[in-house]
Design an enzyme around this catalytic site. Sequence first.
Site, PDB file in Angstrom:
ATOM      1  N   ASP A 141       0.832  -1.210   0.000  1.00  0.00           N
ATOM      2  CA  ASP A 141       0.000   0.000   0.000  1.00  0.00           C
ATOM      3  C   ASP A 141       0.868   1.262   0.000  1.00  0.00           C
ATOM      4  O   ASP A 141       1.982   1.256   0.523  1.00  0.00           O
ATOM      5  CB  ASP A 141      -0.912  -0.024   1.244  1.00  0.00           C
ATOM      6  CG  ASP A 141      -2.017   1.015   1.158  1.00  0.00           C
ATOM      7  OD1 ASP A 141      -2.372   1.423   0.026  1.00  0.00           O
ATOM      8  OD2 ASP A 141      -2.519   1.424   2.216  1.00  0.00           O
ATOM      9  N   TRP A 173       2.742   8.005  -2.564  1.00  0.00           N
ATOM     10  CA  TRP A 173       4.143   8.150  -3.001  1.00  0.00           C
ATOM     11  C   TRP A 173       4.190   9.087  -4.208  1.00  0.00           C
ATOM     12  O   TRP A 173       5.033   9.985  -4.287  1.00  0.00           O
ATOM     13  CB  TRP A 173       4.708   6.778  -3.365  1.00  0.00           C
ATOM     14  CG  TRP A 173       6.139   6.764  -3.802  1.00  0.00           C
ATOM     15  CD1 TRP A 173       7.228   6.570  -3.016  1.00  0.00           C
ATOM     16  CD2 TRP A 173       6.616   6.941  -5.150  1.00  0.00           C
ATOM     17  NE1 TRP A 173       8.373   6.626  -3.782  1.00  0.00           N
ATOM     18  CE2 TRP A 173       8.030   6.852  -5.092  1.00  0.00           C
ATOM     19  CE3 TRP A 173       6.014   7.179  -6.384  1.00  0.00           C
ATOM     20  CZ2 TRP A 173       8.842   6.977  -6.224  1.00  0.00           C
ATOM     21  CZ3 TRP A 173       6.812   7.309  -7.510  1.00  0.00           C
ATOM     22  CH2 TRP A 173       8.209   7.208  -7.425  1.00  0.00           C
ATOM     23  N   ARG A 213      -1.048   9.187 -10.103  1.00  0.00           N
ATOM     24  CA  ARG A 213      -1.088   7.945  -9.314  1.00  0.00           C
ATOM     25  C   ARG A 213      -0.494   6.764 -10.091  1.00  0.00           C
ATOM     26  O   ARG A 213       0.143   5.891  -9.505  1.00  0.00           O
ATOM     27  CB  ARG A 213      -2.543   7.628  -8.914  1.00  0.00           C
ATOM     28  CG  ARG A 213      -3.123   8.593  -7.889  1.00  0.00           C
ATOM     29  CD  ARG A 213      -4.553   8.195  -7.526  1.00  0.00           C
ATOM     30  NE  ARG A 213      -4.594   6.869  -6.925  1.00  0.00           N
ATOM     31  CZ  ARG A 213      -4.378   6.611  -5.628  1.00  0.00           C
ATOM     32  NH1 ARG A 213      -4.143   7.597  -4.792  1.00  0.00           N
ATOM     33  NH2 ARG A 213      -4.445   5.388  -5.185  1.00  0.00           N
ATOM     34  N   GLU A 246     -12.526  -4.476  -3.790  1.00  0.00           N
ATOM     35  CA  GLU A 246     -13.012  -3.120  -3.526  1.00  0.00           C
ATOM     36  C   GLU A 246     -12.255  -2.071  -4.339  1.00  0.00           C
ATOM     37  O   GLU A 246     -12.805  -1.028  -4.693  1.00  0.00           O
ATOM     38  CB  GLU A 246     -12.899  -2.819  -2.020  1.00  0.00           C
ATOM     39  CG  GLU A 246     -13.812  -3.674  -1.134  1.00  0.00           C
ATOM     40  CD  GLU A 246     -13.343  -5.131  -0.920  1.00  0.00           C
ATOM     41  OE1 GLU A 246     -12.157  -5.426  -1.182  1.00  0.00           O
ATOM     42  OE2 GLU A 246     -14.170  -5.953  -0.480  1.00  0.00           O
ATOM     43  N   ASN A 247     -10.995  -2.347  -4.675  1.00  0.00           N
ATOM     44  CA  ASN A 247     -10.217  -1.411  -5.490  1.00  0.00           C
ATOM     45  C   ASN A 247     -10.849  -1.205  -6.863  1.00  0.00           C
ATOM     46  O   ASN A 247     -10.599  -0.205  -7.529  1.00  0.00           O
ATOM     47  CB  ASN A 247      -8.775  -1.910  -5.694  1.00  0.00           C
ATOM     48  CG  ASN A 247      -7.912  -1.816  -4.461  1.00  0.00           C
ATOM     49  OD1 ASN A 247      -7.009  -2.619  -4.269  1.00  0.00           O
ATOM     50  ND2 ASN A 247      -8.151  -0.832  -3.598  1.00  0.00           N
ATOM     51  N   ARG A 275     -12.400   2.045  -7.972  1.00  0.00           N
ATOM     52  CA  ARG A 275     -11.607   3.251  -8.279  1.00  0.00           C
ATOM     53  C   ARG A 275     -11.902   3.713  -9.708  1.00  0.00           C
ATOM     54  O   ARG A 275     -12.449   2.953 -10.508  1.00  0.00           O
ATOM     55  CB  ARG A 275     -10.115   2.941  -8.121  1.00  0.00           C
ATOM     56  CG  ARG A 275      -9.744   2.703  -6.669  1.00  0.00           C
ATOM     57  CD  ARG A 275      -8.247   2.579  -6.499  1.00  0.00           C
ATOM     58  NE  ARG A 275      -7.914   2.315  -5.110  1.00  0.00           N
ATOM     59  CZ  ARG A 275      -6.687   2.303  -4.618  1.00  0.00           C
ATOM     60  NH1 ARG A 275      -5.659   2.538  -5.427  1.00  0.00           N
ATOM     61  NH2 ARG A 275      -6.481   2.067  -3.348  1.00  0.00           N
ATOM     62  N   ARG A 304       2.276  -4.709   6.243  1.00  0.00           N
ATOM     63  CA  ARG A 304       1.540  -3.716   5.475  1.00  0.00           C
ATOM     64  C   ARG A 304       2.368  -2.445   5.414  1.00  0.00           C
ATOM     65  O   ARG A 304       2.757  -1.903   6.453  1.00  0.00           O
ATOM     66  CB  ARG A 304       0.174  -3.402   6.093  1.00  0.00           C
ATOM     67  CG  ARG A 304      -0.581  -2.370   5.231  1.00  0.00           C
ATOM     68  CD  ARG A 304      -1.995  -2.097   5.678  1.00  0.00           C
ATOM     69  NE  ARG A 304      -2.642  -1.217   4.709  1.00  0.00           N
ATOM     70  CZ  ARG A 304      -3.903  -1.282   4.331  1.00  0.00           C
ATOM     71  NH1 ARG A 304      -4.691  -2.188   4.850  1.00  0.00           N
ATOM     72  NH2 ARG A 304      -4.392  -0.442   3.433  1.00  0.00           N
ATOM     73  N   ARG A 345      -4.663  -1.676   9.123  1.00  0.00           N
ATOM     74  CA  ARG A 345      -5.854  -2.515   8.938  1.00  0.00           C
ATOM     75  C   ARG A 345      -5.545  -3.591   7.906  1.00  0.00           C
ATOM     76  O   ARG A 345      -4.540  -3.518   7.200  1.00  0.00           O
ATOM     77  CB  ARG A 345      -7.044  -1.658   8.503  1.00  0.00           C
ATOM     78  CG  ARG A 345      -6.796  -0.802   7.281  1.00  0.00           C
ATOM     79  CD  ARG A 345      -8.050  -0.010   6.877  1.00  0.00           C
ATOM     80  NE  ARG A 345      -7.744   0.967   5.850  1.00  0.00           N
ATOM     81  CZ  ARG A 345      -7.625   2.287   6.064  1.00  0.00           C
ATOM     82  NH1 ARG A 345      -7.793   2.794   7.267  1.00  0.00           N
ATOM     83  NH2 ARG A 345      -7.338   3.101   5.062  1.00  0.00           N
ATOM     84  N   GLU A 388       1.684 -12.760  12.761  1.00  0.00           N
ATOM     85  CA  GLU A 388       2.277 -11.593  13.416  1.00  0.00           C
ATOM     86  C   GLU A 388       2.111 -10.423  12.446  1.00  0.00           C
ATOM     87  O   GLU A 388       2.370 -10.567  11.245  1.00  0.00           O
ATOM     88  CB  GLU A 388       3.770 -11.835  13.689  1.00  0.00           C
ATOM     89  CG  GLU A 388       4.036 -12.962  14.659  1.00  0.00           C
ATOM     90  CD  GLU A 388       3.479 -12.686  16.055  1.00  0.00           C
ATOM     91  OE1 GLU A 388       3.418 -11.505  16.460  1.00  0.00           O
ATOM     92  OE2 GLU A 388       3.107 -13.660  16.734  1.00  0.00           O
TER      93      GLU A 388
HETATM   94  C1  IPE Z   1      -5.314  -2.554   0.233  1.00  0.00           C
HETATM   95  O1  IPE Z   1      -5.032  -1.211   0.051  1.00  0.00           O
HETATM   96  C2  IPE Z   1      -5.308  -3.280  -1.081  1.00  0.00           C
HETATM   97  C3  IPE Z   1      -4.019  -3.383  -1.747  1.00  0.00           C
HETATM   98  C4  IPE Z   1      -2.864  -2.924  -1.323  1.00  0.00           C
HETATM   99  C5  IPE Z   1      -4.034  -4.096  -2.979  1.00  0.00           C
HETATM  100  P1  IPE Z   1      -6.187  -0.098  -0.066  1.00  0.00           P
HETATM  101  O2  IPE Z   1      -5.499   1.178  -0.315  1.00  0.00           O
HETATM  102  O3  IPE Z   1      -7.196  -0.530  -1.052  1.00  0.00           O
HETATM  103  O4  IPE Z   1      -6.844  -0.152   1.369  1.00  0.00           O
HETATM  104  P2  IPE Z   1      -7.768   0.897   2.109  1.00  0.00           P
HETATM  105  O5  IPE Z   1      -8.771   1.398   1.099  1.00  0.00           O
HETATM  106  O6  IPE Z   1      -6.874   2.001   2.574  1.00  0.00           O
HETATM  107  O7  IPE Z   1      -8.363   0.145   3.237  1.00  0.00           O
HETATM  108  C1  IPE Z   2      -1.739   0.233  -3.188  1.00  0.00           C
HETATM  109  O1  IPE Z   2      -1.505   1.586  -3.251  1.00  0.00           O
HETATM  110  C2  IPE Z   2      -1.988  -0.381  -4.544  1.00  0.00           C
HETATM  111  C3  IPE Z   2      -3.395  -0.686  -4.785  1.00  0.00           C
HETATM  112  C4  IPE Z   2      -4.337  -0.631  -3.913  1.00  0.00           C
HETATM  113  C5  IPE Z   2      -3.747  -1.108  -6.127  1.00  0.00           C
HETATM  114  P1  IPE Z   2      -2.690   2.644  -3.229  1.00  0.00           P
HETATM  115  O2  IPE Z   2      -3.081   2.903  -4.644  1.00  0.00           O
HETATM  116  O3  IPE Z   2      -3.784   2.246  -2.327  1.00  0.00           O
HETATM  117  O4  IPE Z   2      -1.916   3.886  -2.653  1.00  0.00           O
HETATM  118  P2  IPE Z   2      -2.471   4.953  -1.607  1.00  0.00           P
HETATM  119  O5  IPE Z   2      -2.939   4.187  -0.411  1.00  0.00           O
HETATM  120  O6  IPE Z   2      -3.579   5.686  -2.284  1.00  0.00           O
HETATM  121  O7  IPE Z   2      -1.292   5.792  -1.310  1.00  0.00           O
HETATM  122 MG    MG Z   3      -4.099   2.529  -0.341  1.00  0.00          MG
END
Ligand code: IPE
Ligand code: IPE
Ligand code: MG
Length: 232
Positions: A18, A23, A31, A65-66, A69, A179, A185, A198
């Site tokens: 994550d 970044w 992104r 859930e992603n 987006r 994580r 979470r 762990e």
């Molecule tokens: C968890 O990250 C899923 C992946 C890293 C693939 P998210 O960015 O989707 O999690 P939330 O939305 O902050 O819980």
């Molecule tokens: C994790 O990075 C990768 C995926 C969930 C696909 P994020 O895209 O969630 O990055 P942040 O949390 O928005 O920084």
């Molecule tokens: Mg994220």
Amino acid sequence: MPQKYAKVPPQHVAVIMDGNGRWAKKRLLPRAAGHRAGFRRMLSLVDHIFACGIRYCTLFALSCENLNRPREEIEGLFEIFREYFGKHIAPLVEKGIALRVLGDAALVPPDIAASMREAEKKTSAGKNGVLTVAIGYGGRQDIVGACNRALQDGQKVTLESFAEKLSTGGMPAVDLLIRTGGEKRLSNFLLFECAYAELYFSDKMFPDFSDADFDAALEAYAGRERRYGRIE
Ligand code: IPE
Ligand code: IPE
Ligand code: MG
């Protein structure tokens, strides 16, 4: 027997990768650039993880859930998966790493789903480790799927037989869950499999999570006492 793993390295390490978006944001980049940077980091981190002697490495690349987006971001991620399964499988074969992909293949374009299955086939003889990538994966969805498979079989399940019905069937439970990105979470990752994992949280955004950061997680793990509910 109580298992005190302090001196035993983890067999199964799972990573929630994550922080790619943040970044990129910090660098005033789109992104998608963060996902690219995360992808590059993942390629070399995986080599390091197996070089550390870990047998099972499971990466969270895209949750169910992603998929909510914006389309543009999802398309960019699909492009990365296309490239990965198309061009980066030979080193796994060379190193004897078997690839497994978890998740609902119907959530990705058919050409990617086909290349995932092809990559699994090409690497299936690998005996040195298992790299699992979770794409379009959700822990709760997987548990519901396993319940439905059990119902179809018409047999009561045990903890062991239920674990086999999950998409991670055949793998040991997760020993260490890392994580990155600072959130604390699980975000629906490996819920059943992490029952006694762990947990290790890093504030580093995934593209910045170095091999040395991974070593620090292993060191933290080595200092944990795994009691499994017991007192000795
Ligand atoms: C968890 O990250 C899923 C992946 C890293 C693939 P998210 O960015 O989707 O999690 P939330 O939305 O902050 O819980
Ligand atoms: C994790 O990075 C990768 C995926 C969930 C696909 P994020 O895209 O969630 O990055 P942040 O949390 O928005 O920084
Ligand atoms: Mg994220």
